[in-house]
Write an enzyme that holds these catalytic residues in place. Structure first.
Site, short mmCIF file in Angstrom:
data_model
loop_
_atom_site.label_atom_id
_atom_site.label_comp_id
_atom_site.label_asym_id
_atom_site.label_seq_id
_atom_site.Cartn_x
_atom_site.Cartn_y
_atom_site.Cartn_z
N ASP A 174 4.67 5.21 -0.15
CA ASP A 174 4.52 4.62 1.19
C ASP A 174 5.38 3.37 1.33
O ASP A 174 5.72 2.72 0.34
CB ASP A 174 3.03 4.27 1.40
CG ASP A 174 2.70 4.09 2.88
OD1 ASP A 174 3.52 4.48 3.74
OD2 ASP A 174 1.61 3.57 3.18
N ASN A 233 2.09 13.97 9.17
CA ASN A 233 3.33 13.27 9.49
C ASN A 233 4.13 13.93 10.62
O ASN A 233 5.06 13.32 11.17
CB ASN A 233 4.22 13.09 8.25
CG ASN A 233 3.73 12.01 7.30
OD1 ASN A 233 3.84 12.15 6.08
ND2 ASN A 233 3.19 10.91 7.83
N ARG A 283 -5.66 3.74 0.73
CA ARG A 283 -6.33 4.97 1.17
C ARG A 283 -5.56 6.17 0.61
O ARG A 283 -4.43 6.04 0.14
CB ARG A 283 -6.39 5.03 2.70
CG ARG A 283 -5.06 4.84 3.40
CD ARG A 283 -5.17 5.04 4.93
NE ARG A 283 -3.96 4.63 5.59
CZ ARG A 283 -3.76 3.44 6.18
NH1 ARG A 283 -4.71 2.54 6.18
NH2 ARG A 283 -2.61 3.17 6.76
C1 IPE Z 1 1.09 8.96 3.53
O1 IPE Z 1 1.74 7.91 4.17
C2 IPE Z 1 1.98 10.15 3.48
C3 IPE Z 1 3.14 10.01 2.63
C4 IPE Z 1 3.47 8.99 1.88
C5 IPE Z 1 4.01 11.15 2.61
P1 IPE Z 1 1.49 7.59 5.72
O2 IPE Z 1 2.29 6.38 6.00
O3 IPE Z 1 1.75 8.79 6.53
O4 IPE Z 1 -0.07 7.29 5.73
P2 IPE Z 1 -0.97 6.54 6.81
O5 IPE Z 1 -0.64 7.15 8.13
O6 IPE Z 1 -0.61 5.10 6.76
O7 IPE Z 1 -2.37 6.78 6.35
C1 IPE Z 2 6.51 6.72 3.58
O1 IPE Z 2 6.97 5.63 4.29
C2 IPE Z 2 7.30 7.97 3.86
C3 IPE Z 2 6.61 8.97 4.67
C4 IPE Z 2 5.39 8.95 5.07
C5 IPE Z 2 7.39 10.11 5.10
P1 IPE Z 2 6.51 5.35 5.77
O2 IPE Z 2 7.44 6.02 6.69
O3 IPE Z 2 5.08 5.68 5.95
O4 IPE Z 2 6.72 3.77 5.87
P2 IPE Z 2 5.77 2.73 6.54
O5 IPE Z 2 4.39 2.96 6.00
O6 IPE Z 2 5.83 3.00 8.02
O7 IPE Z 2 6.32 1.40 6.16
MG MG Z 3 3.33 4.68 5.80
#
Ligand code: IPE
Ligand code: IPE
Ligand code: MG
Length: 224
Positions: free
Chosen positions: A15, A63, A177
């Site tokens: 993340d 996503n 989480r």
């Molecule tokens: C979790 O990250 C999914 C991945 C890292 C692929 P998200 O950024 O989508 O999670 P939430 O929405 O903050 O819970």
């Molecule tokens: C994780 O990084 C990658 C995916 C969920 C695809 P994020 O895109 O969730 O990055 P933040 O959480 O918005 O910084």
């Molecule tokens: Mg994220």
């Protein structure tokens, strides 16, 4: 570091790509690009450290809710990356596999995934598992639907996309989480959270997480 107590299966919720890029005045896509590159760095580190399986959460079943241009970028980048780095992929000496739904993945990405899987399928030892369009609910529902009734734990586990308990679950970027990652497999995982954003997570941080894991007392409900 103690080499006898290395977690067999490490899961990472990668993340913070977006926040990493924002901090640098860059578009979110740049964070995804650098985050994608980091997968191969960390996989190599994990292999060298003696981890057996590394499962990385790359794209969740949730996503798809993101803006279409971001989703498109996330689906296209691995394809471009694969074609531009063919020489590097030829040198991969471990097994790569994917878990998650396959029916919504664009054809060109699916082709790359199948190519990676077939080229690396005979490697023994370390395995990199990438969770793409993966959701824990989806996985368990599918497993139950494929099971013979009445189900028991081992019957469900036979039908999971990945039948290996997670020993250490790492999430980068400060959120604490699971976000629907390996719900079943992580039931007794040791959890480790770091504020470091995924593109900055390096071998040193992985070692730090492993050292922290080695101090844990895994009781599984018993006494130790
Ligand atoms: C979790 O990250 C999914 C991945 C890292 C692929 P998200 O950024 O989508 O999670 P939430 O929405 O903050 O819970
Ligand atoms: C994780 O990084 C990658 C995916 C969920 C695809 P994020 O895109 O969730 O990055 P933040 O959480 O918005 O910084
Ligand atoms: Mg994220």
């Amino acid at each position: 570091m103690e080499l006898s107590n290395i977690p067999k299966h490490v899961g990472i919720i990668m993340d913070g790509n977006g926040r990493w890029a924002k901090k640098r005045g860059q578009p979110r896509s740049f964070g995804h690009y650098m985050g994608g590159r980091n997968i191969f760095t960390i996989a190599k580190e994990a292999q060298n450290l003696g981890i057996e399986t590394l499962t990385l959460y790359a794209f969740s079943t949730e996503n798809w809710k993101r803006p279409q241009d971001e989703v498109d970028y996330l689906m296209q980048t691995p394809v471009d990356f694969y074609h531009k780095n063919k020489d590097k992929f030829e040198k991969v000496d471990y097994k790569i596999s994917f878990i998650g739904r396959r029916d919504r993945i664009p054809t060109n990405l699916l082709e790359v995934m199948l190519d990676m899987e077939s080229k690396t399928k005979d490697y023994q030892g370390f395995e990199l598992v990438v969770a793409l369009d993966y959701g824990g609910y989806d996985e368990i529902i599918r497993a139950v639907n494929q099971s013979t009734l009445p189900v028991d734990q081992s019957e469900i586990e036979k039908h999971l996309m990945l039948n290996k308990p997670v020993d250490l679950l790492i999430r980068t970027s400060g959120e604490m989480r699971l976000s629907n990652f390996l719900l079943w497999q992580a039931s007794y995982a040791e959890l480790y959270f770091t504020k470091i954003h995924w593109p900055s997570f390096n071998g040193k941080q992985l070692i730090k997480a492993l050292k922290n894991y080695q101090k844990r007392n895994r009781r599984y409900g018993g006494l130790k």
